[in-house]
Enzyme design. Structure first.
Site, short mmCIF file in Angstrom:
data_model
loop_
_atom_site.label_atom_id
_atom_site.label_comp_id
_atom_site.label_asym_id
_atom_site.label_seq_id
_atom_site.Cartn_x
_atom_site.Cartn_y
_atom_site.Cartn_z
N ASP A 194 24.75 45.39 15.84
CA ASP A 194 26.12 45.62 15.35
C ASP A 194 27.15 45.02 16.18
O ASP A 194 27.20 45.10 17.17
CB ASP A 194 26.31 47.35 15.03
CG ASP A 194 25.20 47.72 14.40
OD1 ASP A 194 24.71 47.17 13.35
OD2 ASP A 194 24.69 48.88 14.61
N ASP A 207 18.55 46.74 15.18
CA ASP A 207 19.43 45.63 14.73
C ASP A 207 20.64 45.70 15.58
O ASP A 207 20.62 46.40 16.54
CB ASP A 207 19.96 46.02 13.05
CG ASP A 207 20.28 47.60 13.02
OD1 ASP A 207 20.78 48.11 14.16
OD2 ASP A 207 20.06 47.91 11.98
N ASP A 210 30.14 58.65 16.82
CA ASP A 210 29.45 59.77 16.71
C ASP A 210 28.92 60.37 17.92
O ASP A 210 29.60 61.35 18.63
CB ASP A 210 28.34 59.79 15.66
CG ASP A 210 27.23 58.74 15.99
OD1 ASP A 210 27.52 57.83 16.73
OD2 ASP A 210 25.97 58.55 15.38
P1 ATP Z 1 19.72 52.68 14.57
O1 ATP Z 1 20.37 51.54 14.11
O2 ATP Z 1 18.94 52.49 16.00
O3 ATP Z 1 19.26 53.72 14.00
P2 ATP Z 1 22.59 53.00 15.42
O4 ATP Z 1 23.13 53.64 16.46
O5 ATP Z 1 22.71 51.23 15.52
O6 ATP Z 1 20.91 53.36 15.37
P3 ATP Z 1 23.75 52.93 12.72
O7 ATP Z 1 23.29 53.68 11.66
O8 ATP Z 1 23.22 51.48 12.60
O9 ATP Z 1 23.18 53.41 13.98
O10 ATP Z 1 25.18 52.89 12.97
C1 ATP Z 1 25.99 51.95 13.85
C2 ATP Z 1 26.88 52.76 14.98
O11 ATP Z 1 27.86 53.10 14.02
C3 ATP Z 1 26.27 53.83 15.58
O12 ATP Z 1 25.60 53.23 16.80
C4 ATP Z 1 27.52 54.75 15.82
O13 ATP Z 1 28.30 54.25 16.93
C5 ATP Z 1 28.31 54.47 14.55
N1 ATP Z 1 28.12 55.45 13.60
C6 ATP Z 1 27.01 55.48 12.70
N2 ATP Z 1 27.12 56.37 11.83
C7 ATP Z 1 28.04 57.24 12.21
C8 ATP Z 1 28.94 58.24 11.86
N3 ATP Z 1 28.24 59.15 10.74
N4 ATP Z 1 29.75 58.84 12.35
C9 ATP Z 1 30.39 58.08 13.67
N5 ATP Z 1 29.86 57.10 13.94
C10 ATP Z 1 28.79 56.60 13.30
MG MG Z 2 22.14 49.90 14.03
#
Ligand code: ATP
Ligand code: MG
Length: 440
Positions: free
Chosen positions: A74, A72, A152
């Site tokens: 963001d 996805d 994170d």
């Molecule tokens: P994917 O969607 O492929 O699983 P993602 O990195 O996009 O991976 P998301 O859960 O969609 O993960 O979160 C979007 C963004 O928000 C992450 O890339 C990270 O920068 C931030 N993020 C998510 N969860 C946390 C957390 N628990 N603590 C700090 N930052 C976070």
């Molecule tokens: Mg994501």
């Protein structure tokens, strides 16, 4: 690549891990707008037209840099949730702990978040912590730099600007991606304490991307594993699906074991697996099969995965009830009650899945025992397929079920006459059918 010292939103002091804040230009990263979601680009454009800063950020940039298809897209912006909402027709503010805005364009949802700060001075009602240091609410807005260091992992903190195709990197995430390293931003002990779910995210991305975990990040992980208990069960359930059902389930499980996280996430499983016993082989096989099915675009369900993860505990409990003289069916039902009741206090498995799990488990008894018309009726049971797959899984893992899987495979493929013959031979040759099973 150039340092962005000139950029006023870029400050070195804020990030102890970051040597420099960098602006990475197209020739170094080779990402263009063409590989981005057109909807995410529209969201960025509209926010900028409204006078705000906006970037595509997070997993999508990480995955594109690794030539992977992002799950996805963001967007991060300095507009606050209300301002974001006012710019889009179909936008919804969601979440309490972290307020985010879901902007819907056609069928795609773009997650838009306001730059947030991890600044400890902002301890007010927008940023609440428990006495252990865990954040329970985190809605202090901040600058682009603040937003970057509250994320994170360094690999998740890259900001793509579609206007000039640059990536802004405050935390050395670009070089960590190139070197295949997972690194928590800031002091890992504090960051894990703030949000223990990050322990699982480290493991998930290490498995998915086949990255190594930086020693400063990995070192405190085992000690902090117990903090998983503080994560709310619905949030932990959602994360468990990402861990086990994203195509890298077995590798993820091995890392979870390595960091002692299975003990707190699936304590009943932890009690029954050792390095290579039958239970471990069952879980390994279940997760390998799930990974394989996902790779081949076949359907997978949380019910089947959880049925496998909890089966060792169900079997052990059922055995105990059986020894106390209860019937096979009653023992299994009571074991299922007990195991599910305990697990849902950790991962809130929705009822529709726990119901299917029970059926898969109960059908194990009937698949072993059913003969005659009952066998025919079993095939029509909506859960038959899952239960039959579960028998195959148990056998694949090395459990001796006297060729039960093969028997049911042949039975399903046979015409009615052959089926009748099969049942009579099964009756003669399978002494298990004469056991004193009171469930029948
Ligand atoms: P994917 O969607 O492929 O699983 P993602 O990195 O996009 O991976 P998301 O859960 O969609 O993960 O979160 C979007 C963004 O928000 C992450 O890339 C990270 O920068 C931030 N993020 C998510 N969860 C946390 C957390 N628990 N603590 C700090 N930052 C976070
Ligand atoms: Mg994501």
């Amino acid at each position: 690549m150039r340092d962005c010292i000139a950029n006023s939103s870029c400050s070195k002091e804020l990030d102890p891990n970051s040597k420099q804040c960098q602006i990475i230009a197209y020739p170094d990263h080779k990402l263009t707008k063409d590989v981005m979601s057109s909807h995410a680009l529209k969201v960025v454009e509209k926010l900028e037209a409204g006078g705000f800063q906006a970037f595509i950020v997070g997993g999508s940039i990480r995955d594109l840099l690794l030539n992977r298809v992002p799950k996805d897209f963001d967007v991060a912006t300095n507009a606050n949730p209300k301002q974001i909402k006012s710019l889009f027709e179909r936008a919804r503010i969601i979440g309490r702990r972290f307020q985010i805005v879901h902007v819907k364009l056609q069928k795609q949802i773009i997650e838009v978040t306001t730059f947030r700060s991890n600044n400890n001075d902002s301890l007010n009602e927008q940023r609440l912590r428990t006495k252990n240091g865990m954040l329970t609410r985190d809605n202090v807005f901040g600058s682009l730099t603040d937003d970057s260091i509250r994320r994170d992992l360094s690999i998740n903190a890259l900001y793509f600007n579609p206007r000039d195709n640059t990536i802004t990197d405050f935390t050395n995430g670009f070089s960590d991606i190139q070197n295949g390293v997972i690194r928590v931003i800031g002091d890992p002990i504090i960051r894990f304490r703030e949000d223990p779910l990050r322990l699982l995210r480290v493991v998930r991305f290490a498995a998915k991307l086949n990255f190594s975990i930086d020693s400063r990040t990995s070192e405190p992980m085992k000690h902090r594993a117990k903090d998983l208990r503080q994560i709310s069960p619905p949030r932990l359930f959602d994360e468990s699906l990402k861990l086990f059902m994203s195509g890298y389930g077995f590798k993820t499980f091995e890392l979870l074991k390595e960091f002692d996280l299975v003990r707190y996430m699936l304590p009943q499983l932890h009690d029954h697996i050792s390095s290579d016993n039958l239970h471990f082989r069952l879980i390994r096989q279940a997760l390998i099969n799930t990974d394989y099915r996902l790779e081949n675009k076949q359907r997978v369900t949380p019910a089947f995965v959880y049925a496998a993860l909890l089966w060792p505990a169900v079997q052990a409990n059922a055995k105990r009830f059986r020894r106390r003289g209860k019937s096979a069916r009653q023992s299994l039902d009571e074991a299922a009650d007990k195991v599910i009741a305990s697990q849902i206090t950790i991962t809130a498995i929705p009822r529709r899945f726990t119901l299917s799990m029970r059926q898969i488990w109960t059908l194990q008894i009937y698949l072993e025992k059913s003969i005659g018309k009952r066998a025919r009726r079993l095939i029509d049971n909506p859960r038959f397929r899952a239960a039959y797959d579960f028998v195959l899984l148990r056998e694949q893992a090395g459990e001796n079920l006297n060729g039960l899987g093969d028997w049911w495979t042949k039975y399903q493929e046979s015409d009615e006459e052959t089926q009748i013959k099969m049942i009579s031979t099964r009756k003669r040759h399978n002494p298990a059918n004469h056991s004193n099973d009171r469930s029948k």
